[in-house]
Design a protein around this motif. Structure first.
Motif, PDB file in Angstrom:
ATOM      1  N   LYS A   1       0.826  -1.199   0.000  1.00 15.03           N
ATOM      2  CA  LYS A   1       0.000   0.000   0.000  1.00 15.03           C
ATOM      3  C   LYS A   1       0.865   1.256   0.000  1.00 15.03           C
ATOM      4  N   GLU A   2       1.924   1.251   0.793  1.00 13.57           N
ATOM      5  CA  GLU A   2       2.799   2.421   0.863  1.00 13.57           C
ATOM      6  C   GLU A   2       3.516   2.657  -0.458  1.00 13.57           C
ATOM      7  N   ASP A   3       3.890   1.574  -1.134  1.00 14.25           N
ATOM      8  CA  ASP A   3       4.524   1.715  -2.452  1.00 14.25           C
ATOM      9  C   ASP A   3       3.589   2.426  -3.423  1.00 14.25           C
ATOM     10  N   TRP A   4       2.323   1.984  -3.456  1.00 18.16           N
ATOM     11  CA  TRP A   4       1.358   2.600  -4.371  1.00 18.16           C
ATOM     12  C   TRP A   4       1.129   4.068  -4.021  1.00 18.16           C
ATOM     13  N   LYS A   5       1.177   4.405  -2.743  1.00 18.73           N
ATOM     14  CA  LYS A   5       1.017   5.803  -2.348  1.00 18.73           C
ATOM     15  C   LYS A   5       2.184   6.651  -2.843  1.00 18.73           C
ATOM     16  N   ARG A   6       3.403   6.099  -2.732  1.00 15.85           N
ATOM     17  CA  ARG A   6       4.572   6.834  -3.215  1.00 15.85           C
ATOM     18  C   ARG A   6       4.512   7.017  -4.725  1.00 15.85           C
TER      19      ARG A   6
END
Length: 253
Positions: free
Chosen positions: A157-162
Motif C-alpha cells: 500500500k505504501e509503495d502505491w502511495k509513493r
C-alpha cells in the motif's frame, strides 16, 4: 572414432544401464565391440541416440520410437522436421501453462499485499484494474508486461502511495509548464518527458526511448489515454506526445 558406453552416457546425460537396456531390446545396438567385448559407439550410433532421446522427451514409448527410426522409407530430415513441429507445439503449450501459473502466483501475491479496498483508497475513484484485461490481451506476451506484473505484485500500500504522489507532483509541474506557455520542443518539456519515461522504468518496466515514443503516440491515438491526460489539462495528451517525441529525438532514439 568410437566411444565407450561410459563416454556416451556422459555425452547424452543418460545412465549406462539405460544404454544397456536400449541394446538389449534392439533399439540402439552399438556398431562396434572392443577385443574384450565391450560396447563401442560410432558417430552414427550417437545420431540415432539423439533421435531416440528427442522422441522420448516428447513422450513416445520405446516401441513407437523403434518403429519410427527403423522405417525404411523415413528420411532423416523428415525426423528432424517432425521433431521440430512437435517440440514447437510442446513449447507453446508449456509457455501457456507457465503464464497461467505465473498469473495465479501474481494474483495470490497481490491479494496478500494489497486488498481491493486499499487499491481504491490509494487511487481514489480510479480503478487500477479498469484496463487490466485489455492490457493483458494487447501486451500479455511481452517481456515489458510480464516485468510490470512481477513488480506490481510485490508493491505494498505504501509503495502505491509513493507512486501516486510522484504522478501527482509530475502532473502539477507539467500543467504549470503548459499554463506558462512552454512548448513541447522546449527543454523544460523534454525534461519532464524524460522524467515520465524514467518513472515508468522505476515502477513498471524498462522503457527505452523508442518504446516511449510509441507510448506517446498511443496517448493521442487511443481515446481513453487521450481522455486521461486531457483530464489533467485540455491538450496535455498532444503536448506530452510531442514532448516525448522531441525528447527521443534529443537522445537520437
Amino acid at each position: 572414432m568410437s566411444y565407450s558406453v561410459g563416454q556416451v552416457a556422459g555425452f547424452a546425460g543418460v545412465t549406462v544401464r539405460t544404454l544397456h537396456h536400449y541394446d538389449e531390446i534392439g533399439l540402439l545396438a552399438p556398431g562396434e565391440r572392443s577385443h574384450a567385448g565391450h560396447r563401442r559407439y560410432s558417430d552414427a550410433d550417437l545420431d540415432r541416440l539423439q533421435q531416440i532421446l528427442f522422441y522420448r522427451e516428447l513422450g513416445f514409448p520405446l516401441d513407437e520410437v523403434a518403429a519410427l527410426l527403423d522405417d525404411p522409407d523415413a528420411d532423416p530430415r523428415a525426423h528432424l522436421r517432425r521433431q521440430h513441429e512437435l517440440l514447437t507445439a510442446r513449447i507453446e503449450k508449456l509457455q501457456k501453462m507457465a503464464a497461467a501459473v505465473e498469473h495465479a502466483m501474481e494474483a495470490r501475491t497481490m491479494g496478500i499485499n494489497l486488498t481491493p479496498e486499499e487499491r481504491f483508497e490509494v487511487f481514489g475513484d480510479k480503478d487500477p484494474e479498469q484496463y487490466a484485461e485489455e492490457a493483458e490481451q494487447r501486451w500479455g506476451g511481452t517481456e515489458a508486461y510480464a516485468e510490470s506484473q512481477r513488480r506490481a505484485a510485490r508493491y505494498t500500500k505504501e509503495d502505491w502511495k509513493r507512486l501516486q504522489a510522484e504522478v501527482d507532483d509530475w502532473t502539477q509541474r507539467y500543467v504549470a509548464l503548459m499554463t506558462d506557455g512552454g512548448q513541447p520542443s522546449g527543454e523544460a518539456a523534454m525534461d519532464l518527458a524524460e522524467e515520465h519515461r524514467r518513472h515508468i522504468g522505476k515502477w513498471f518496466y524498462e522503457c527505452p526511448h523508442t518504446m516511449h515514443r510509441c507510448l506517446g503516440a498511443m496517448y493521442v491515438a487511443d481515446e481513453r489515454f487521450k481522455a486521461f491526460y486531457d483530464g489533467m489539462r485540455p491538450g496535455l495528451a498532444d503536448h506530452l506526445s510531442e514532448a516525448i517525441a522531441a525528447n527521443a529525438d534529443r537522445h537520437q532514439a
